[in-house]
Design an enzyme around this catalytic site. Sequence first.
Site, PDB file in Angstrom:
ATOM      1  N   ASN A 103      32.132  51.676  32.151  1.00 18.86           N
ATOM      2  CA  ASN A 103      31.618  50.830  30.791  1.00 18.86           C
ATOM      3  C   ASN A 103      30.034  50.691  31.093  1.00 18.86           C
ATOM      4  OD1 ASN A 103      33.391  51.308  27.931  1.00 18.86           O
ATOM      5  ND2 ASN A 103      34.521  50.088  29.565  1.00 18.86           N
ATOM      6  N   GLU A 151      37.602  34.953  43.099  1.00 24.58           N
ATOM      7  CA  GLU A 151      38.248  35.053  44.026  1.00 24.58           C
ATOM      8  C   GLU A 151      39.956  35.354  43.534  1.00 24.58           C
ATOM      9  OE1 GLU A 151      40.622  32.474  45.622  1.00 24.58           O
ATOM     10  OE2 GLU A 151      40.304  31.414  44.497  1.00 24.58           O
ATOM     11  N   CYS A 166      46.592  30.074  46.849  1.00 22.50           N
ATOM     12  CA  CYS A 166      45.862  31.231  47.065  1.00 22.50           C
ATOM     13  C   CYS A 166      45.769  31.377  47.786  1.00 22.50           C
ATOM     14  CB  CYS A 166      44.576  31.650  46.162  1.00 22.50           C
ATOM     15  SG  CYS A 166      43.585  30.428  46.382  1.00 22.50           S
TER      16      CYS A 166
END
Length: 541
Positions: free
Chosen positions: A279, A292, A326
């Site tokens: 878009n 991240e 993470c």
Amino acid sequence: MDALFTVPTPENEPVNGYAPGSPERESLQKKLAELAGTQLELDLHVSGEWRRGAGEEIQVVQPHRRAHVLGTTREATAAEWADAVAAAKAARHDWTRTDFADRAAIFLRAAELISGPYRDVLNGATMLGQSKTAAQAEIDAACELIDFLRFNVSFAEWLYRRQPNSSKGLWNRTDHRPLDGFVLAITPFNFTAIAGNLPTAPALMGNTVVWKPSPTQQFAAHFVMKVLLEAGLPPGVINMVTGYGEHSETALLDPDLGGIHFTGSTRTFQHLWQTVGANIAGYRTYPRLVGETGGKDFIIAHPSADLQQLAVAMVRGAYEYQGQKCSALSRTYVPASLWRGGLKDAVVGMTEDISYGDVADFDNFGGAVIDGRSFAKHTALFDRLRDDPKATVVTGGTADDSEGFFVQPTLIEATDPEHEMFVDEYFGPINAVYVYEDADFDAVIAQAGEIAPYALTGAVFATDRAAIARASEALRFAAGNYYINDKPTGAVVGQQPFGGARGSGTNDKAGSWQNLVRWVSPRSIKENFVPPTEYRYPHQG
């Protein structure tokens, strides 16, 4: 006021230990009981007002006591998303013209509120809602969030003071404008500090924000919003919508989208990027995309590594907060001499000594994984491994959701370094070990640095300095946060700016000026004090 203000010099918030008999332990335990004893309406906050959402109800529970409901939130409707976007746009005019000193004061006050009266509240809410121990909640919900707020103010001042040189008769200046549009901040379940930093960092730089926390972090997010309001945040600057983001396209497709600040799965971030790309012609500007995402984080040990230090790093790196970082260790490469010489026994002994349970019991090392979806992902892996000739469960490999979503800390020895255990992210307390022949160290670091699609964190353990140098060069692009003789988790704001590349994100380094520069759109200003009065140039004679 005619003054160039200097912000307070930030220092990292001291970490409380919550040892038996300490006043902070007693205070936190009282707050835990208070928070667990009530059910809250976890509402949206749009344009300075709390609103009960109109969408489907979502129960927010304790992962380690999944029948215990902490509160209820609702899936924000398309109309409510539109209201949040409209509120951000309406607030933009005044907020972009608010002096930096006044913006900074709000976030510095928020840091003081968290350091003081809200410390137990945010820590307790994070413990109950995200199943973190007191130690893990303290370094997250209190210390790291405080550090983000204080250090970001200092980084912002440093950035604003970066100004160009000027030639004789000229004055060159840089106007560090906010983005031309609003920022969409989408935050994960696992860190309250991230949930607080992603909307506040752009807001500090003069942007207005639509913030969508994870439903499984909504309990603590509710109190983060309360802190910001008490600190003096004006209406509409940060608008919090709730739920899973079913109608997030309302914000994603808005022509005034200026940027996205995201932490979460690689798959979700790629979806956001694809949506913006598809878009792109519909936006007034090119949206900034800061993300991240996932990690397949490693330790590679050289034969010269200290056995005990390595063992502790493996256990803490893989099993703190149930591996739901993470940055958590999930693949380890060890030489045969160490593995057979006592490392295996040391790691197994510590792993089997770990207790996961109710985080209100301070004797526990950890809690539960976040929800049933995560639990099912881990049990499916354990089912696959039962008939896998290339992977052996050394310890763990069991799970029980009768009371909470408990997955036992699991150590797996795999004989194929290309096995899924060394490639795929599971986001749980699972560590895969590959045992290599001592002479193959250089081949192992080369293979390990390229096999996984991620590049977030990694570590090398060695006492041989030449081996450290070779590994550091070979792994230069394999991790955005790289550790030598330390576990690959625990980055500290102002000390180790955090972020990775490849499938791990855009590496814009939360906790540094490098992240803040993404939320400004510089304007170069040239003022000529003595404009020329002759159109001809000297070479024309």
